[in-house]
Scaffold this active site. Sequence first.
Site, PDB file in Angstrom:
ATOM      1  N   THR A   1      -3.026   4.833   5.726  1.00 18.69           N
ATOM      2  CA  THR A   1      -1.742   4.419   5.181  1.00 18.69           C
ATOM      3  C   THR A   1      -0.745   5.568   5.234  1.00 18.69           C
ATOM      4  O   THR A   1       0.423   5.388   5.590  1.00 18.69           O
ATOM      5  CB  THR A   1      -1.900   3.942   3.720  1.00 18.69           C
TER       6      THR A   1
ATOM      7  N   ASP B   1       9.255  -1.899  18.692  1.00 20.39           N
ATOM      8  CA  ASP B   1       9.772  -0.754  17.939  1.00 20.39           C
ATOM      9  C   ASP B   1      10.781   0.044  18.751  1.00 20.39           C
ATOM     10  O   ASP B   1      11.134   1.169  18.383  1.00 20.39           O
ATOM     11  CB  ASP B   1       8.615   0.158  17.508  1.00 20.39           C
TER      12      ASP B   1
ATOM     13  N   HIS C   1       0.614   6.189   8.670  1.00 22.43           N
ATOM     14  CA  HIS C   1       1.609   5.155   8.969  1.00 22.43           C
ATOM     15  C   HIS C   1       2.948   5.467   8.299  1.00 22.43           C
ATOM     16  O   HIS C   1       4.001   5.426   8.939  1.00 22.43           O
ATOM     17  CB  HIS C   1       1.044   3.815   8.493  1.00 22.43           C
ATOM     18  N   GLU C   2       2.899   5.789   7.015  1.00 21.35           N
ATOM     19  CA  GLU C   2       4.145   5.983   6.263  1.00 21.35           C
ATOM     20  C   GLU C   2       4.888   7.241   6.701  1.00 21.35           C
ATOM     21  O   GLU C   2       6.122   7.262   6.750  1.00 21.35           O
ATOM     22  CB  GLU C   2       3.855   6.022   4.761  1.00 21.35           C
TER      23      GLU C   2
ATOM     24  N   THR D   1       5.119   1.494  23.907  1.00 28.87           N
ATOM     25  CA  THR D   1       4.374   0.695  22.922  1.00 28.87           C
ATOM     26  C   THR D   1       4.767  -0.756  23.141  1.00 28.87           C
ATOM     27  O   THR D   1       5.894  -1.148  22.838  1.00 28.87           O
ATOM     28  CB  THR D   1       4.689   1.117  21.470  1.00 28.87           C
TER      29      THR D   1
ATOM     30  N   HIS E   1       7.883  -0.198  12.898  1.00 36.71           N
ATOM     31  CA  HIS E   1       6.684  -0.976  13.198  1.00 36.71           C
ATOM     32  C   HIS E   1       6.699  -1.411  14.663  1.00 36.71           C
ATOM     33  O   HIS E   1       7.765  -1.709  15.217  1.00 36.71           O
ATOM     34  CB  HIS E   1       6.604  -2.214  12.299  1.00 36.71           C
TER      35      HIS E   1
ATOM     36  N   LEU F   1       0.812  -1.209   0.000  1.00 33.38           N
ATOM     37  CA  LEU F   1       0.000   0.000   0.000  1.00 33.38           C
ATOM     38  C   LEU F   1       0.849   1.264   0.000  1.00 33.38           C
ATOM     39  O   LEU F   1       0.407   2.307  -0.472  1.00 33.38           O
ATOM     40  CB  LEU F   1      -0.930   0.005   1.219  1.00 33.38           C
TER      41      LEU F   1
END
Length: 699
Positions: free
Chosen positions: A223, A246, A226-227, A251, A236, A180
């Site tokens: 998307t 990550d 995210h990018e 997290t 990630h 994607l």
Amino acid sequence: MKYFFITVTLLFSSILGISQKCVSDYYFEQYNKAHPELQAEYNKLVYQQSNVSLNKTNGTVRIIPVVFHVIHEYGPENISKAQIEDAIRILNEDYRKLNPDTSDTRAIFKPYATDASLEFRLAKIDPNGNCTEGIERIYSPLTNDAGDAVKALSDWNNTKYLNVWVVKTIASSGGTGTILGYSQFPGPSGGAAATDGIVIRHDCVGRIGTQNTNPGFGEYGRTLTHEIGHSMGLFHTFQSGCNGGDQVSDTPPASAANYGCVITTNSCANFSSPYTSDVPDMLENYMDYTNGTCQSMFSAGQKTRMDNALSNYRSNLYSANNLAATGVDGNGPTNCAPLADFIINKTSGCTGTAFSFTDLSYNGPISNWNWTFTGAAIPNSTIQNPTNVIWNTPGTYTISLTVSNANGSNTQTRTSYVFISPLQAIDAVPVFQGFESTSLATDGWVLDNGGNSTTWQRITSSKRSGAACFYIKHYNATGTSSGDIDAFYSKAYNFTNVTKPVITFYSAYAQRVTGVNDVLKMYISTDCGQSWQVKISKAGNSLAGGVAMNANSYVPAASDWFLQTYDLISFAGLPNVRFRFETVSKEGNNIYIDDINIKDLANGISLKPEASNIGLKVIPNPFANSTSLQFVLNNQAEVSVKIIDVLGNEVVCSDHKIYEAGNISLPVSASQLENLSGSVYYVQVTIDGIPYTSKFVKL
């Protein structure tokens, strides 16, 4: 922080072998493998980004100028300004914690969900000081299976703009599944300045238009969220598995990518501060692969990593001087002069054919449209989308559009854009194209390279006969990439008095590696090129015709040329028939064509000759192991043999050889047939382009 000393191998241990939606880390890994001298920079990036705190204060909002380079072929990938503006809206909601679904974040993670203090704005001034809406539109086949090559079409200074390239599809690299988007990490270890930015599929931009067709985080327009996280230094959440995820303490690590929204998932038992006990995977995090509909947060630790990346590597982006230079400080221009662009519903037609034009101009509101249709019955128009534009005289014509508003004007001119043919073609068969002339145009043929720098060309170093042939370099060709389409087509021919037309030509090709299947197609048009129907489509081994695989840049031997013969009986009697040869590059190997022959066999052998005409026999038949083919040649001829199964698949194919006149017996050995199961098959013996077929049974 427990795991900041990580290596490339550890960091990427979880990425290979999974169904990927994002390959940012794959490109990062490959770049650092190719540049071991950047190991210190890599360590610096990881160390500085890993030394996080849980300071959740928003601080100063940093404004990032953005440019969208829309790479398109005038399809749905040429997304609207509204769709891009919607993507900016989503980014600003997600990075400022203004997204309405932040309330869906589970209670255990809400204390760590934070405002990342980033705001994204479309650029108002381009690198040349011109007024822009932060959107650039570029026609290129590189939009298909896109990779870093697409960035060379246009990249604005990465220290001043965040570059986003919108494409139709993205090539799969380092894994499987639909890609994607992907991004370049910050700093020298992230990659070259000229490739810095994000590549994203058009259907993952915003939530309006043609998007929401992809699974995972693309479903809800996230998307790009995210990018850009990768571009700001985030990995990630599952990046190094349970060994730190990550590398951000708030997290929780995940053993692998999460898909869907299974909130009970808890893939790692270990935990670190600020958590005092084991917690589930943070499915809400934008840096997982979970559905966009359940993503809702960045963590405080991730904000610190992004702050560090911005300060260390991207500080000029949000500097006051750059905000003024790119026009996003609130003082930039608000109304630009438009840029002209348009498409046509078809580029070829017969005299009297009606054409329609669609205005696709952008960059500013438009007050006036002025069209010029050279040679048309009505040569000018001032409406936005003219229809029923007609040419009554054959020829090649130029189209021009000028658009304007109070701030200026712009003109788009396309020369030799419309091809008009007579309803009844002048040229008749027979036709022979051996590429002996130095220019295709000499014979009325046209090259159509789709804007690629590498395309079909005449060469004299290889040929089947005469002085030259036509060839296209797909092997490591500069300017081509997987998905590039290149073609050439003939002028129209009159088949009014042709009753048994046939076309033959020779091709040569060798696969580079298994699974890389370049494609050769032949189309036929009967309406002056308005529409084309596929007559031939061959790829990979079928196109190679039995030629052995070749890992080098392929040059055919004399015996490699493969004769192809096709019945055109359904086109007999038609007044306007033209042929188009087209290749699709898969970055495999070179393709050659020579000796195209279009002829009428009305006074010769039948187009559907009976095997008995040449005495074709399979002896013995049926047989268990080996057999032989027997037939008679009245004259010297070129012969090839195929064995075809009942589904029409070629299962055995021989070389083309010259045989003298007489009784011919060709043995078929057991080794040639060892992969054939017991069944009914057909043998096709082609003699000087004419196929003869007989049935046999293998026991």
